[in-house]
Scaffold this motif. Structure first.
Motif, PDB file in Angstrom:
ATOM      1  N   ARG A  34       0.813  -1.215   0.000  1.00 46.98           N
ATOM      2  CA  ARG A  34       0.000   0.000   0.000  1.00 46.98           C
ATOM      3  C   ARG A  34       0.854   1.276   0.000  1.00 46.98           C
ATOM      4  O   ARG A  34       0.328   2.377   0.142  1.00 46.98           O
ATOM      5  CB  ARG A  34      -0.924   0.006   1.222  1.00 46.98           C
ATOM      6  N   GLU A  35       2.158   1.118  -0.204  1.00 46.45           N
ATOM      7  CA  GLU A  35       3.039   2.288  -0.158  1.00 46.45           C
ATOM      8  C   GLU A  35       2.740   3.276  -1.284  1.00 46.45           C
ATOM      9  O   GLU A  35       2.737   4.490  -1.063  1.00 46.45           O
ATOM     10  CB  GLU A  35       4.500   1.843  -0.175  1.00 46.45           C
ATOM     11  N   LEU A  36       2.517   2.794  -2.494  1.00 47.00           N
ATOM     12  CA  LEU A  36       2.199   3.714  -3.585  1.00 47.00           C
ATOM     13  C   LEU A  36       0.890   4.439  -3.307  1.00 47.00           C
ATOM     14  O   LEU A  36       0.776   5.652  -3.521  1.00 47.00           O
ATOM     15  CB  LEU A  36       2.125   2.975  -4.914  1.00 47.00           C
ATOM     16  N   GLU A  37      -0.105   3.707  -2.838  1.00 49.75           N
ATOM     17  CA  GLU A  37      -1.391   4.319  -2.493  1.00 49.75           C
ATOM     18  C   GLU A  37      -1.187   5.463  -1.502  1.00 49.75           C
ATOM     19  O   GLU A  37      -1.760   6.555  -1.657  1.00 49.75           O
ATOM     20  CB  GLU A  37      -2.305   3.248  -1.889  1.00 49.75           C
ATOM     21  N   TYR A  38      -0.352   5.229  -0.489  1.00 53.01           N
ATOM     22  CA  TYR A  38      -0.101   6.254   0.530  1.00 53.01           C
ATOM     23  C   TYR A  38       0.702   7.424  -0.053  1.00 53.01           C
ATOM     24  O   TYR A  38       0.322   8.596   0.115  1.00 53.01           O
ATOM     25  CB  TYR A  38       0.659   5.631   1.700  1.00 53.01           C
ATOM     26  N   LYS A  63      -1.815  -1.205 -12.882  1.00 57.78           N
ATOM     27  CA  LYS A  63      -1.922  -1.227 -11.428  1.00 57.78           C
ATOM     28  C   LYS A  63      -1.569   0.136 -10.839  1.00 57.78           C
ATOM     29  O   LYS A  63      -2.266   0.660  -9.959  1.00 57.78           O
ATOM     30  CB  LYS A  63      -0.998  -2.300 -10.871  1.00 57.78           C
ATOM     31  N   TRP A  64      -0.493   0.747 -11.338  1.00 56.05           N
ATOM     32  CA  TRP A  64      -0.076   2.055 -10.830  1.00 56.05           C
ATOM     33  C   TRP A  64      -1.144   3.100 -11.124  1.00 56.05           C
ATOM     34  O   TRP A  64      -1.412   3.975 -10.286  1.00 56.05           O
ATOM     35  CB  TRP A  64       1.261   2.464 -11.454  1.00 56.05           C
ATOM     36  N   HIS A  65      -1.742   3.012 -12.293  1.00 52.25           N
ATOM     37  CA  HIS A  65      -2.815   3.948 -12.628  1.00 52.25           C
ATOM     38  C   HIS A  65      -3.974   3.812 -11.648  1.00 52.25           C
ATOM     39  O   HIS A  65      -4.497   4.802 -11.129  1.00 52.25           O
ATOM     40  CB  HIS A  65      -3.307   3.692 -14.058  1.00 52.25           C
ATOM     41  N   ASP A  66      -4.360   2.592 -11.361  1.00 51.10           N
ATOM     42  CA  ASP A  66      -5.561   2.355 -10.568  1.00 51.10           C
ATOM     43  C   ASP A  66      -5.369   2.633  -9.076  1.00 51.10           C
ATOM     44  O   ASP A  66      -6.353   2.874  -8.362  1.00 51.10           O
ATOM     45  CB  ASP A  66      -6.032   0.904 -10.750  1.00 51.10           C
ATOM     46  N   GLU A  67      -4.119   2.612  -8.597  1.00 54.51           N
ATOM     47  CA  GLU A  67      -3.856   2.799  -7.171  1.00 54.51           C
ATOM     48  C   GLU A  67      -3.689   4.268  -6.773  1.00 54.51           C
ATOM     49  O   GLU A  67      -3.561   4.570  -5.593  1.00 54.51           O
ATOM     50  CB  GLU A  67      -2.597   2.032  -6.758  1.00 54.51           C
ATOM     51  N   THR A  68      -3.701   5.155  -7.739  1.00 54.44           N
ATOM     52  CA  THR A  68      -3.376   6.557  -7.455  1.00 54.44           C
ATOM     53  C   THR A  68      -4.554   7.476  -7.774  1.00 54.44           C
ATOM     54  O   THR A  68      -5.428   7.133  -8.570  1.00 54.44           O
ATOM     55  CB  THR A  68      -2.145   6.987  -8.279  1.00 54.44           C
ATOM     56  N   PRO A  69      -4.586   8.674  -7.147  1.00 54.10           N
ATOM     57  CA  PRO A  69      -5.702   9.608  -7.361  1.00 54.10           C
ATOM     58  C   PRO A  69      -5.798  10.079  -8.814  1.00 54.10           C
ATOM     59  O   PRO A  69      -4.837  10.010  -9.579  1.00 54.10           O
ATOM     60  CB  PRO A  69      -5.354  10.779  -6.431  1.00 54.10           C
ATOM     61  N   ASP A  70      -6.957  10.592  -9.163  1.00 53.85           N
ATOM     62  CA  ASP A  70      -7.224  10.997 -10.547  1.00 53.85           C
ATOM     63  C   ASP A  70      -6.247  12.052 -11.053  1.00 53.85           C
ATOM     64  O   ASP A  70      -5.928  12.079 -12.245  1.00 53.85           O
ATOM     65  CB  ASP A  70      -8.654  11.527 -10.679  1.00 53.85           C
ATOM     66  N   ASP A  71      -5.799  12.944 -10.163  1.00 54.43           N
ATOM     67  CA  ASP A  71      -4.941  14.046 -10.612  1.00 54.43           C
ATOM     68  C   ASP A  71      -3.461  13.783 -10.377  1.00 54.43           C
ATOM     69  O   ASP A  71      -2.638  14.694 -10.461  1.00 54.43           O
ATOM     70  CB  ASP A  71      -5.346  15.348  -9.914  1.00 54.43           C
ATOM     71  N   PHE A  72      -3.099  12.535 -10.101  1.00 54.61           N
ATOM     72  CA  PHE A  72      -1.703  12.191  -9.855  1.00 54.61           C
ATOM     73  C   PHE A  72      -0.991  11.955 -11.189  1.00 54.61           C
ATOM     74  O   PHE A  72      -1.615  11.592 -12.189  1.00 54.61           O
ATOM     75  CB  PHE A  72      -1.614  10.922  -8.994  1.00 54.61           C
ATOM     76  N   VAL A  73       0.342  12.167 -11.186  1.00 54.89           N
ATOM     77  CA  VAL A  73       1.125  12.014 -12.413  1.00 54.89           C
ATOM     78  C   VAL A  73       2.399  11.218 -12.141  1.00 54.89           C
ATOM     79  O   VAL A  73       3.047  11.400 -11.106  1.00 54.89           O
ATOM     80  CB  VAL A  73       1.488  13.403 -13.007  1.00 54.89           C
TER      81      VAL A  73
END
Length: 269
Positions: A34-38, A63-73
């Motif tokens: 859950r580190e990327l999510e955090y 997976k990286w796309h789905d674990e991060t907020p909509d406005d993350f890059v």
């Protein structure tokens, strides 16, 4: 849907998996998966380093796309096989494999691609232009943004800056590291990698230095080169707003997330 016109300033770190960050940046009880999510909810961007060393799987990008907020890059470091070569004009095959590996599964979260060159690579105008012509402007309908991280003094050249401007490629700003500083604005965005964090500072930088970086980022977003940075070529005139991607890299790595958060906090004051 309204078109976004205001330049965005994104601040982040390199990668998200680093053991010393556990219990310092990451909560003690957070599982590694859950580190990327955090991290993606504490920062606004991350530069992926793994892409420099080898191709990633399409499933990883998904997976990286789905674990991060909509406005993350995510910014991606391009493969070393394309840049660490004697003749850059021969990088086409390596580029093709990279661009075919599934990175567009990041969709709107795909940020600039950083093409990092060896510290021994010297500027050869003809060969470097041949390399720039290989960089695609679009991939599967997505507009691509390219940055070049050159680390040899020979690139502090007006001819190099002119080439970058011709192809709309950003020159990575290495502002407080050991590499040559080229602060010229050559693309519709700015890509900075700052490397001065210290173990002595709780946030990696002093409060004054964090204030300075937040102010520099704001000036760069407004299309102005801060007075304390060093461009090589003459100013091109009209000031245009630019997105800024600022990554806290190297230095005392354990403090990098704190430094990035410190800059983000200042930008939102």
């Amino acid at each position: 849907m309204a078109t976004r016109t205001k330049p965005q300033i994104r601040v982040g770190i390199g990668g998200w998996t680093y053991a010393p960050w556990r219990g310092v940046f990451y909560p003690e009880d957070l599982t590694q998966k859950r580190e990327l999510e955090y991290a993606s909810r504490q920062l606004t961007a991350i530069e992926i380093n793994g892409t420099f060393y080898g191709l990633q799987k399409p499933e990883s990008y998904m997976k990286w796309h789905d674990e991060t907020p909509d406005d993350f890059v995510f910014s991606l470091k391009a493969p070393r096989y394309a840049t660490n070569r004697r003749v850059l004009a021969e990088a086409g095959d390596s580029m093709e494999r990279f661009f075919g590996s599934g990175l567009t599964h990041l969709k709107n979260k795909l940020g600039p691609i950083n093409w990092q060159f060896a510290t021994t690579k010297q500027f050869d105008a003809e060969d470097f232009e041949a390399f720039l012509t290989l960089l695609p402007k679009k991939l599967d309908g997505l507009t691509l943004r390219h940055a070049v991280e050159v680390r040899h003094e020979s690139f502090r050249s007006e001819a190099f800056v002119a080439l970058a401007r011709k192809y709309g490629v950003a020159i990575v700003l290495a502002a407080d590291g050991e590499y040559p500083q080229i602060a010229d604005l050559t693309a519709p965005f700015v890509y900075a990698r700052i490397m001065g964090t210290s173990e002595k500072q709780a946030q990696g930088y002093s409060k004054k230095a964090l204030d300075t970086w937040a102010e520099r980022a704001s000036q760069l977003a407004a299309g102005t080169v801060p007075d304390d940075l060093e461009p090589v070529a003459a100013d091109t005139g009209a000031k245009k707003g630019r997105d800024v991607y600022l990554y806290v890299i190297s230095g005392f790595k354990e403090r990098n997330p704190a430094a990035a958060r410190g800059i983000i906090e200042r930008l939102h004051q």
